[in-house]
Design a protein around this motif. Structure first.
Motif, short mmCIF file in Angstrom:
data_model
loop_
_atom_site.label_atom_id
_atom_site.label_comp_id
_atom_site.label_asym_id
_atom_site.label_seq_id
_atom_site.Cartn_x
_atom_site.Cartn_y
_atom_site.Cartn_z
N ARG A 1 0.85 -1.19 0.00
CA ARG A 1 0.00 0.00 0.00
C ARG A 1 0.87 1.23 0.00
O ARG A 1 1.84 1.31 0.75
CB ARG A 1 -0.86 0.04 1.27
N PRO A 2 0.55 2.22 -0.80
CA PRO A 2 1.29 3.48 -0.72
C PRO A 2 0.98 4.20 0.58
O PRO A 2 -0.08 4.02 1.17
CB PRO A 2 0.76 4.28 -1.93
N ASP B 1 -2.34 6.17 0.95
CA ASP B 1 -3.62 5.48 0.90
C ASP B 1 -4.19 5.43 2.31
O ASP B 1 -3.69 4.72 3.17
CB ASP B 1 -3.44 4.07 0.36
N ASN C 1 -1.22 3.16 -8.25
CA ASN C 1 -1.59 2.62 -6.93
C ASN C 1 -2.86 1.76 -7.04
O ASN C 1 -2.93 0.67 -6.45
CB ASN C 1 -1.84 3.77 -5.94
#
Length: 772
Positions: free
Chosen positions: A22-23, A26, A650
């Motif tokens: 996950r970035p 986020d 993403n």
């Protein structure tokens, strides 16, 4: 116990933390399962008393979904939300060090001994939320005893406390020092009636102030400033009085009547999916948006409640004891007979929901021996559709269309209403008739990335031979059709082929004619050309079936041109030849919510022709309660290629990690040598290099009838109101999961498009809108 700890740790590391790629930007919570646990599907008619129990159970379930969606919108990726948490006797005493398991018969049992609707794992603390629903109380029940009602309300709360305490006891067996917050949510109960919890004449049936502080009300969950079904409904303000005073009998009866009405209004306003956005709003788009709109995280009512009531530690450092509790709870949630980690998977969630959608199993028939009627809105599909198209049930509208005896049948309906299903079933039915030498020519649209294989798949299932070709030279095509030994000839056509199509059907004999997505021809042709084609279709003695939705992609037509087309269709066809479908069955009801809103805003543009609007451009309604993942809309005010691609990648990463590439579609709109398009192609090609499974990229102009379980929409906004059709068409390609990346064209800002800002404000109740 060690297995539970290990399994929970595996779940956390793979599905619940930023370590899962996950970035850092986020902010979405981890929702387990990834969509609300599916319980009820049917939509029963309100007019019949046969389905009161079913409707009540559905409203109980939908109340849970309201809380699920509110939690899903919290801007905190450090929390984990477990929906429908439950544990067995064995699992409870597995955590109790003092319990002797040897010889305990209950430890061998798999009986559930404790459950709650939501268990929320936060850094260093746990929140328990039990959901109670009051919307099934009828407002016209004048005989309701107020004291009995107060006691019933008190009883629902006490029942929730009992359920919450069982979960609390389980957690304290693991670690008695764990911080636990507990609440009971009444999504359909407004604050103006909170005094009812303390209104009983018997103090034993009154909540204390401390207990009342743990109640979550309707306004805490649903944003009061959002568009509702009834635009005339008065909002409840912060200044609404909640105190109890002496009233006359007449006032008391009116008070109760308002209370019961309010309960139903709360529920209907939040989940009624047969939405029609009012078209009598006199405010201009420009007046509505003199300032920037905010992200849904900034204005969420539940976000405010959460910040004020859920005591989340600011220090996110987690000690070993809490980490063990967290891991065990994750493993218990995922364990039935064994720990099923696939329950946590986004890909598994999307695939399971997609299978239910495609099968058309949106009806629960009465159980054998159980009193009750079959839902009159749904019928078992004819064998030809059930066996070959693989759709088990049809709506009453679809069934009527399929059974029509008209030689020419023109089917209007929104995306996902089943137009192609009806055409496909009738086509196979015709060619399978005994003692008949029937041949069908199907004209349909295709293009790069278009994955529509409905007809080919059904024909293979039915062992019907077919061949495919494209519209080129008319003489050659007519010869091919005439000499073909196949029962079905599928001809791929393009928007500019209206004259070739007219010439072809004029020359072909002894063939039935089927045309899917005819609107693509009507948009790009002159009115006279359209009229000639329709006259030719009407003159044929064979069976003619046409599927049409004028809401899908008419951006090259002016408003007057479209009105001319709508009137022409209405004038030339009789009421029995013109069939309307309205229920969307392709998409989850979450996506259908959004499509309903967009379609209504499109219909507002043509409010001056009400006599034909409902038939030719019908309102979209929902046909089931199948929920999916919450749609996400990333909205850029400026054209920033780097930021746009960062968000796109993403979203694509989340899907590529867990889905087959062939289940993912990228639908883009209106590119003209776009920098974004080029970079998106590079990104997709890099992922698909040396793989058999490919991610489809499709221009919305060429995506007719195509669909995928998961779709990313790249929506470039130019400033034309009619471009809402881009968004409608592209979004409708997604069956379960959809992310939208919306940005203005180069040199513009989104502030230049008040119609799109107005739409985003409406959609904020139905999607997670993130402003960049």
């Amino acid at each position: 116990m060690e297995n539970y700890v290990k399994n929970g740790e595996d779940i956390f590391l793979k599905f619940c933390t930023s370590n899962d790629k996950r970035p850092t930007d986020d902010k979405r919570p981890t929702m387990l399962p990834r969509a609300p646990d599916q319980t009820y599907i049917d939509r029963y008619p309100d007019s019949s008393s046969d389905f009161e129990d079913e409707r009540r159970r559905q409203s109980d379930y939908e109340a849970e979904v309201m809380v699920y969606r509110a939690l899903e919108k919290l801007p905190d990726n450090k929390i984990i939300v477990l929906h429908n948490f439950q544990f067995t006797h064995f699992q409870y005493y597995l955590c109790d060090k003092n319990h002797v398991k040897k010889g305990c018969p209950s430890c061998r049992s798999k009986v559930i001994v404790g459950e709650c609707d939501f268990l929320i794992l936060c850094p260093g603390s746990i929140v328990i939320i039990e959901v109670k629903n009051m919307s099934h109380i009828e407002s016209d029940n004048v005989a309701v005893d107020k004291e009995e009602h107060y006691r019933a309300l008190f009883g629902t709360f006490k029942k929730s406390v009992k359920q919450r305490k069982k979960i609390e006891s389980l957690i304290q067996c693991m670690d008695k020092d764990t911080t636990i917050c507990q609440f009971t949510a009444y999504p359909n109960f407004k604050k103006q009636f909170k005094g009812q919890f303390q209104a009983s004449e018997n103090t034993e049936f009154q909540l204390s102030d401390s207990e009342l502080s743990t109640v979550i009300f309707h306004e805490d969950i649903v944003d009061g400033n959002k568009i509702s079904v009834d635009n005339n409904r008065e909002p409840i303000t912060a200044g609404t009085s909640t105190e109890i005073r002496e009233t006359s009998p007449e006032e008391e009866q009116g008070y109760f009547s308002r209370f019961f009405s309010c309960l139903r209004d709360c529920f209907l306003g939040a989940r009624d999916t047969e939405r029609q956005i009012s078209s009598d709003d006199s405010s201009s788009d420009e007046d509505l948006f003199s300032n920037d709109i905010s992200s849904d995280e900034d204005i969420s009512s539940f976000g405010s409640w959460w910040n004020n009531n859920a005591k989340i530690a600011q220090d996110t450092t987690i000690n070993d004891a809490f980490q063990k509790v967290r891991d065990i709870l994750l493993a218990i949630w995922a364990t039935d007979k064994y720990c099923d980690k696939s329950k946590c998977s986004l890909g598994n969630c999307i695939s399971n929901i997609d299978e239910r959608l495609r099968s058309g199993k949106f009806i629960f028939l009465p159980k054998k021996g159980k009193k009750g009627a079959q839902n009159p809105g749904v019928l078992t599909a004819p064998a030809v559709i059930k066996n070959y198209v693989k759709v088990d049930n049809l709506t009453a509208e679809q069934s009527k269309a399929f059974e029509s005896s008209e030689n020419l049948l023109w089917i209007n309906g929104p995306a996902g209403a089943g137009k192609s299903v009806i055409l496909c079933g009738r086509m196979i039915q015709l060619v399978q008739q005994l003692n008949e030498d029937n041949k069908v020519v199907l004209f349909k649209f295709g293009g790069d990335g278009n994955n529509c294989e409905l007809y080919q798949s059904a024909l293979k299932n039915a062992d019907v031979e077919y061949e495919e070709t494209s519209m080129s030279d008319v003489t050659e095509l007519v010869t091919l059709i005439s000499e073909s030994k196949r029962k079905v000839v599928i001809v791929e056509i393009t928007r500019g082929d209206i004259q070739k199509l007219t010439d072809t059907i004029s020359a072909v004999t002894n063939c039935h004619i089927f045309i899917d997505d005819i609107q693509e021809l009507l948009y790009y042709s002159e009115t006279e050309e359209c009229s000639v084609l329709m006259d030719k279709l009407l003159s044929l003695e064979c069976t003619v079936m046409v599927a049409c939705d004028m809401a899908q992609g008419y951006w090259y037509s002016s408003k007057q041109q479209l009105i001319d087309r709508l009137r022409m269709i209405s004038d030339k066809l009789s009421s029995t030849q013109l069939v309307r479908l309205s229920m969307s069955l392709r998409n989850t009801c979450d996506l259908s919510d959004i499509l309903c809103v967009i379609r209504e805003q499109l219909r507002e543009l043509y409010s001056e022709i009400p006599d034909v609007l409902d038939m030719i451009l019908p309102t979209q309604l929902q046909g089931h309660f199948i929920h999916g993942t919450l749609p996400v809309m990333h909205v850029f005010n400026d054209y920033n290629v780097t930021s746009i691609m960062h968000v796109f990648n993403n979203e694509l990463n989340r899907l590529c990690d867990e889905l087959n590439y062939s289940d993912i579609g990228i639908v883009h709109t209106n590119y003209i040598n776009s920098d974004v398009e080029s970079l998106v192609e590079d990104s997709v090609n890099m992922r698909c290099k040396n793989t058999a499974s490919k991610i489809a990229m499709c221009d919305s102009a060429y995506c007719a009838s195509s669909e995928w379980p998961a779709v990313i929409v790249l929506c470039e906004v130019w400033g034309n109101k009619e471009e809402l059709t881009h968004l409608y068409l592209a979004l409708s390609r997604a069956r379960v999961h959809c992310s939208v990346v919306m940005y203005p064209s180069k040199g513009r800002t989104l502030d230049d498009t008040p119609h799109m800002l107005r739409l985003l404000d409406k959609l904020s109740s139905f999607a997670r809108i993130i402003r960049h």
